[in-house]
Scaffold this motif. Structure first.
Motif, PDB file in Angstrom:
ATOM      1  N   ASN A 270       0.809  -1.036  -0.077  1.00 45.78           N
ATOM      2  CA  ASN A 270       0.033  -0.225  -0.235  1.00 45.78           C
ATOM      3  C   ASN A 270       0.670   1.250   0.085  1.00 45.78           C
ATOM      4  N   VAL A 271       0.460   2.404  -0.652  1.00 47.85           N
ATOM      5  CA  VAL A 271       1.097   3.495  -0.537  1.00 47.85           C
ATOM      6  C   VAL A 271       0.313   4.712  -0.154  1.00 47.85           C
ATOM      7  N   ALA A 272       0.715   5.326   0.982  1.00 43.58           N
ATOM      8  CA  ALA A 272      -0.209   6.385   1.643  1.00 43.58           C
ATOM      9  C   ALA A 272       0.590   7.857   1.014  1.00 43.58           C
ATOM     10  N   PHE A 273       0.036   8.372   0.331  1.00 44.24           N
ATOM     11  CA  PHE A 273       0.567  10.011  -0.064  1.00 44.24           C
ATOM     12  C   PHE A 273       0.145  11.023   1.038  1.00 44.24           C
ATOM     13  N   VAL A 274       0.885  11.689   1.833  1.00 51.69           N
ATOM     14  CA  VAL A 274       0.663  12.933   2.651  1.00 51.69           C
ATOM     15  C   VAL A 274       1.027  14.028   2.098  1.00 51.69           C
ATOM     16  N   LEU A 275       0.374  14.915   2.195  1.00 53.72           N
ATOM     17  CA  LEU A 275       0.866  16.380   1.826  1.00 53.72           C
ATOM     18  C   LEU A 275       0.287  17.286   2.968  1.00 53.72           C
ATOM     19  N   SER A 276       1.332  17.303   4.022  1.00 56.78           N
ATOM     20  CA  SER A 276       1.043  17.790   5.251  1.00 56.78           C
ATOM     21  C   SER A 276       1.614  19.139   5.533  1.00 56.78           C
ATOM     22  N   ASP A 277       0.580  19.750   6.278  1.00 56.05           N
ATOM     23  CA  ASP A 277       0.401  20.990   6.682  1.00 56.05           C
ATOM     24  C   ASP A 277       1.383  21.253   7.972  1.00 56.05           C
ATOM     25  N   GLY A 278       1.992  22.651   8.316  1.00 55.53           N
ATOM     26  CA  GLY A 278       2.640  23.020   9.525  1.00 55.53           C
ATOM     27  C   GLY A 278       4.098  22.383   9.746  1.00 55.53           C
ATOM     28  N   GLU A 279       4.864  22.097   8.744  1.00 49.17           N
ATOM     29  CA  GLU A 279       6.003  21.785   8.742  1.00 49.17           C
ATOM     30  C   GLU A 279       6.939  22.822   9.175  1.00 49.17           C
ATOM     31  N   GLU A 280       6.760  24.077   8.624  1.00 51.25           N
ATOM     32  CA  GLU A 280       7.331  25.117   8.782  1.00 51.25           C
ATOM     33  C   GLU A 280       7.395  25.958  10.358  1.00 51.25           C
ATOM     34  N   LEU A 281       6.245  25.410  11.018  1.00 41.46           N
ATOM     35  CA  LEU A 281       6.004  25.752  12.318  1.00 41.46           C
ATOM     36  C   LEU A 281       6.062  24.800  13.412  1.00 41.46           C
ATOM     37  N   GLY A 282       7.111  23.799  13.002  1.00 46.52           N
ATOM     38  CA  GLY A 282       7.461  22.813  14.088  1.00 46.52           C
ATOM     39  C   GLY A 282       6.892  21.382  13.585  1.00 46.52           C
ATOM     40  N   MET A 283       6.604  20.932  12.301  1.00 51.00           N
ATOM     41  CA  MET A 283       6.344  19.794  11.780  1.00 51.00           C
ATOM     42  C   MET A 283       5.060  19.338  12.672  1.00 51.00           C
ATOM     43  N   ARG A 284       4.052  20.072  12.566  1.00 49.61           N
ATOM     44  CA  ARG A 284       2.870  19.786  13.553  1.00 49.61           C
ATOM     45  C   ARG A 284       1.886  18.928  12.742  1.00 49.61           C
ATOM     46  N   GLY A 285       1.769  18.963  11.319  1.00 46.00           N
ATOM     47  CA  GLY A 285       0.844  18.378  10.475  1.00 46.00           C
ATOM     48  C   GLY A 285       1.195  16.821  10.255  1.00 46.00           C
ATOM     49  N   VAL A 286       2.218  16.644  10.216  1.00 44.74           N
ATOM     50  CA  VAL A 286       2.697  15.095   9.767  1.00 44.74           C
ATOM     51  C   VAL A 286       2.510  14.232  11.166  1.00 44.74           C
ATOM     52  N   ARG A 287       2.318  15.001  12.241  1.00 41.55           N
ATOM     53  CA  ARG A 287       2.445  14.071  13.392  1.00 41.55           C
ATOM     54  C   ARG A 287       0.871  13.203  13.375  1.00 41.55           C
ATOM     55  N   PRO A 288      -0.342  14.122  13.274  1.00 42.42           N
ATOM     56  CA  PRO A 288      -1.398  13.214  13.233  1.00 42.42           C
ATOM     57  C   PRO A 288      -1.628  12.440  11.992  1.00 42.42           C
ATOM     58  N   ALA A 289      -1.089  12.937  10.848  1.00 43.46           N
ATOM     59  CA  ALA A 289      -1.081  12.108   9.866  1.00 43.46           C
ATOM     60  C   ALA A 289      -0.540  10.804   9.755  1.00 43.46           C
ATOM     61  N   ALA A 290       0.596  10.894  10.388  1.00 44.24           N
ATOM     62  CA  ALA A 290       1.402   9.550  10.433  1.00 44.24           C
ATOM     63  C   ALA A 290       0.792   8.411  11.890  1.00 44.24           C
ATOM     64  N   PHE A 291       0.045   9.194  12.590  1.00 49.59           N
ATOM     65  CA  PHE A 291      -0.589   8.476  13.618  1.00 49.59           C
ATOM     66  C   PHE A 291      -1.805   7.706  12.751  1.00 49.59           C
ATOM     67  N   LYS A 292      -2.481   8.661  11.958  1.00 56.34           N
ATOM     68  CA  LYS A 292      -3.445   7.764  11.185  1.00 56.34           C
ATOM     69  C   LYS A 292      -3.040   6.702  10.200  1.00 56.34           C
ATOM     70  N   VAL A 293      -2.162   7.090   9.535  1.00 55.20           N
ATOM     71  CA  VAL A 293      -1.810   6.063   8.457  1.00 55.20           C
ATOM     72  C   VAL A 293      -1.139   4.664   9.149  1.00 55.20           C
ATOM     73  N   ASN A 294      -0.146   4.930  10.148  1.00 57.95           N
ATOM     74  CA  ASN A 294       0.436   4.054  10.942  1.00 57.95           C
ATOM     75  C   ASN A 294       1.222   3.162   9.913  1.00 57.95           C
ATOM     76  N   PRO A 295       2.115   3.796   9.099  1.00 57.59           N
ATOM     77  CA  PRO A 295       2.832   2.806   8.049  1.00 57.59           C
ATOM     78  C   PRO A 295       3.976   2.100   8.897  1.00 57.59           C
ATOM     79  N   ASN A 296       4.315   1.157   7.776  1.00 58.91           N
ATOM     80  CA  ASN A 296       5.379   0.137   8.352  1.00 58.91           C
ATOM     81  C   ASN A 296       6.823   1.017   8.021  1.00 58.91           C
ATOM     82  N   GLU A 297       6.898   1.760   7.008  1.00 47.96           N
ATOM     83  CA  GLU A 297       7.879   2.507   6.660  1.00 47.96           C
ATOM     84  C   GLU A 297       7.604   3.558   6.082  1.00 47.96           C
ATOM     85  N   ALA A 298       8.465   4.771   5.860  1.00 49.86           N
ATOM     86  CA  ALA A 298       8.114   6.195   5.483  1.00 49.86           C
ATOM     87  C   ALA A 298       9.367   6.539   4.649  1.00 49.86           C
ATOM     88  N   ILE A 299       9.255   7.573   3.875  1.00 51.76           N
ATOM     89  CA  ILE A 299      10.251   8.332   3.192  1.00 51.76           C
ATOM     90  C   ILE A 299       9.621   9.772   3.234  1.00 51.76           C
TER      91      ILE A 299
END
Length: 337
Positions: free
Chosen positions: A191-220
């Motif tokens: 499976n491939v999950a594409f995430v275009l996350s918000d808030g990286e410039e303000l402390g990487m805020r958006g990717v935290r809930p996104a990664a929690f939801k996706v719960n990937p085995n690996e990530a780039i």
């Protein structure tokens, strides 16, 4: 639409604070190739189903550096605060867009050299006022808290080089959309999950809930990094046109980095390595510590003039990143390694 056209369209749009032009555009583009959703923040997520339950997450941040209005005076001059890593040296005489009740073009004031006593230096962004030319009318259109973004159209340079604003990180967003396009009708081993996350410039805020939801085995985490330019040591940057920069760092997964390098070499895809002694300063730092931990690596596009409205990159590097990620996914990532 080719990848340069995608990049230019994304660069011309804005995504900062409550402004969601780029996120809306990216959602529209990505939804052509996979199931897509947008969270209550600006984060856009897309999914392609593979033959197993193993999931690879690709992340790029959609937001950009910006400013926020903190004062509007009776003459139409604005005071702003930085929302992200703003370089005050580059601000005087710059043109910006104020996202008020309507869009307003404004310019940062600049002291004429005839009147400046020595070199003018600004220790704080609040010292450089924005001129809206609106006079008293400014308070009717602009409010405290309104977002301000750089105003610049992307342009072609010589050969495959281009310049524009917000290539950090719209370059990687363009890559993710292109990758989804190429993989849409492929038989995928994972499976491939594409995430275009918000808030990286303000402390990487958006990717935290996104990664929690996706719960990937690996990530780039796809991002930009320092490209070769004036005043930068060779060992601290990548060469424009030399390919994507594969991250190697104590906080990154060496197995994943090694598989990316192996994939690039086997498929004769140009690449470079980026060695970091500690954290990466990218969303990879947050993804890697999601839940029980996620095997994570970075893959970056070399970029000159970062965090300005004249960032420069080479389209060939975007193509190399797309080629590498597609081959890596089709090989199954590190699922069976």
């Amino acid at each position: 639409m080719n990848i340069k056209e995608t990049l230019f369209a994304l660069s011309s749009a804005d995504a900062a604070g409550c402004v969601s032009e780029a996120a809306d555009l990216a959602y529209e583009m990505l939804s052509k190739y996979c199931e897509t959703e947008k969270t209550h923040t600006l984060t856009v997520m897309g999914f392609l189903k593979g033959e197993t339950d193993y999931t690879l997450m690709l992340d790029a941040h959609i937001d950009q550096i910006s400013m926020v209005v903190t004062n509007v005076d009776e003459k139409g001059f604005l005071t702003v605060s930085a929302a992200g890593g703003i370089d005050t040296r580059a601000l005087p005489s710059r043109r910006v867009t104020v996202h008020g009740k309507e869009k307003v073009t404004a310019v940062f004031c600049s002291t004429p050299p005839h009147l400046a006593k020595g070199e003018v230096q600004y220790g704080d962004i609040s010292q450089i006022k924005l001129d809206t030319a609106l006079g008293e009318k400014a308070r009717e259109i602009v409010s405290i808290g309104d977002i301000v973004t750089f105003c610049a159209e992307p342009k072609e340079l010589y050969g495959t080089r281009v310049t524009g604003k917000s290539f950090d990180d719209r370059a990687a967003v363009a890559c993710i959309i292109e990758i989804a396009k190429r993989l849409k009708d492929k038989k995928l081993p994972l499976n491939v999950a594409f995430v275009l996350s918000d808030g990286e410039e303000l402390g990487m805020r958006g990717v935290r809930p996104a990664a929690f939801k996706v719960n990937p085995n690996e990530a780039i985490a796809l991002d930009v990094s320092f490209g070769d330019g004036i005043g930068i040591k060779e060992e601290e940057c990548g060469k424009l046109g030399g390919g994507g920069m594969i991250g190697i760092a104590p906080c990154l997964d060496s197995k994943l980095s090694g598989k990316l390098i192996k994939t690039a070499e086997e498929n004769k895809i140009p690449y470079q390595t980026e060695v970091m002694g500690r954290s990466t300063g990218t969303n990879a730092d947050m993804i890697s510590v999601n839940r029980e931990g996620v095997r994570t690596c970075t893959l970056s596009v070399p970029l000159r003039n970062m965090h300005t409205d004249v960032e420069v990159l080479d389209i060939k590097d975007l193509e190399s990143v797309c080629n590498l990620i597609c081959e890596y996914i089709l090989s199954g990532g590190i699922m069976n390694d």
